[in-house]
Design an enzyme around this catalytic site. Structure first.
Site, short mmCIF file in Angstrom:
data_model
loop_
_atom_site.label_atom_id
_atom_site.label_comp_id
_atom_site.label_asym_id
_atom_site.label_seq_id
_atom_site.Cartn_x
_atom_site.Cartn_y
_atom_site.Cartn_z
N SER A 1 101.27 154.38 67.64
CA SER A 1 101.00 155.81 67.71
C SER A 1 100.67 156.27 69.12
CB SER A 1 99.82 156.13 66.78
OG SER A 1 99.28 157.40 67.06
N GLN B 1 97.94 151.52 69.81
CA GLN B 1 98.44 152.58 70.68
C GLN B 1 99.84 152.21 71.16
OE1 GLN B 1 98.68 152.64 74.30
NE2 GLN B 1 98.88 154.86 74.57
N ASP B 2 100.72 153.19 71.20
CA ASP B 2 102.14 152.89 71.40
C ASP B 2 102.42 152.13 72.69
OD1 ASP B 2 101.64 155.12 73.02
OD2 ASP B 2 103.08 156.42 71.99
N GLN B 3 101.77 152.48 73.79
CA GLN B 3 102.05 151.78 75.04
C GLN B 3 101.61 150.32 74.99
OE1 GLN B 3 103.96 152.97 77.15
NE2 GLN B 3 103.80 155.19 77.16
#
Length: 295
Positions: free
Chosen positions: A79, A239-241
């Site tokens: 996300s 978290q997407d990164q």
């Protein structure tokens, strides 16, 4: 054959991928999401669209993969971070989510700065950016929409909101939480000092879990919405990164670069890092005892 679903809740695109037991991508499907810009510097999203578009993407990917509903074993979420949505006891949005691109809250950032920039960085690993991370958005609700702030049961990030919709539990992972400025990066826990200073009840924040841990199973309503079974395990993501860096093979010897809505460089450490000029923010990574600096 069993299958797993990866759901990526990006800033403007929500994508679902179906993988088989070998890790092969069998199918994918995506849906575009809209940003709401009611005035200059304000960027919001309707959190209700996250679940609707996620369901459409998941149904599309499962149908394209040929997998049967009872063959899907698990689902997990990556996300966008920082974005904040207040929800009620039933995890329904009380207002639009304030997106990470939003730059309102100058007064709130000045309030945060009173703690001292060195002390803030020592605890949170963050400098005050134009967006002020999640804390300034939370304080903005506290100051400008007190009726919503007081009546909200939880303050959730996008990952947390979708997890709550899927399994009925307010949970987040450490890589998501460490982008909030409410989190003690060296200690890898919610910061008692920050929460006490700003009078934030920790019970209104999601429970911290590590990426890969199981939060529960699909609730009956969620299973019906997704066209899946209640036996599907709901797994904490991140978290997407950070998840992208993991997929790219981030290690002590290898950094990663991600080119998306935000271009990010990730560097891995086995001790809480601190940039000498406080120029690079520090985050918890996906497992205990791991951290990243992000450019």
């Amino acid at each position: 054959m069993k299958y797993v679903i990866g759901l990526d809740l990006g800033t403007t695109c929500i994508k679902a991928l179906v993988f088989d037991e070998t890790g092969r991508i069998c199918a994918e499907s995506s849906r575009d999401d809209a940003l709401i810009t009611p005035r200059k510097g304000w960027v919001e999203q309707d959190a209700r669209s996250w679940m609707r578009l996620s369901a459409e993407a998941i149904r599309g990917a499962v149908a394209a993969s040929g997998a049967k509903a009872n063959e899907v074993a698990a689902l997990s979420v990556s996300s966008q971070g920082i974005t904040l949505v207040p929800v009620d006891q039933n995890f329904q949005p009380m207002a639009n989510a304030i997106n990470w691109l939003d730059s309102r809250g100058e007064e709130e950032r000045e309030e945060i700065a009173q703690l001292g920039l060195e002390r803030i960085y020592a605890i949170t690993g963050k400098n005050l950016s134009s967006g002020g991370y999640t804390l300034s958005k939370l304080l903005w609700f506290q100051r400008h929409l007190p009726e919503i702030y007081e009546s909200s049961a939880y303050f959730l990030l996008p990952h947390d909101y979708i997890m709550a919709q899927l399994c009925g539990r307010a949970v987040t992972d450490h890589s998501m939480a460490s982008a909030t400025m409410l989190y003690d990066v060296p200690q890898q826990a919610w910061s008692e000092e920050i929460l006490q200073h700003f009078a934030i009840d920790p019970r209104r924040l999601p429970e911290l879990m590590w990426a890969g841990e199981q939060a529960g199973h699909l609730t009956a309503p969620a299973a019906e919405t997704l066209g899946l079974s209640t036996s599907v395990a709901v797994i904490v993501g991140g978290q997407d990164q950070k998840v992208a860096a993991y997929g790219a093979g981030l290690s002590a010897d290898t950094s990663s670069i991600s080119m998306g809505t935000c271009e990010a460089y990730e560097f891995l450490f086995d001790a809480a890092p601190a940039h000498p000029d406080r120029a690079l923010p520090a985050f918890s990574y996906l497992a205990p005892g791991e951290w990243t600096l992000e450019g």
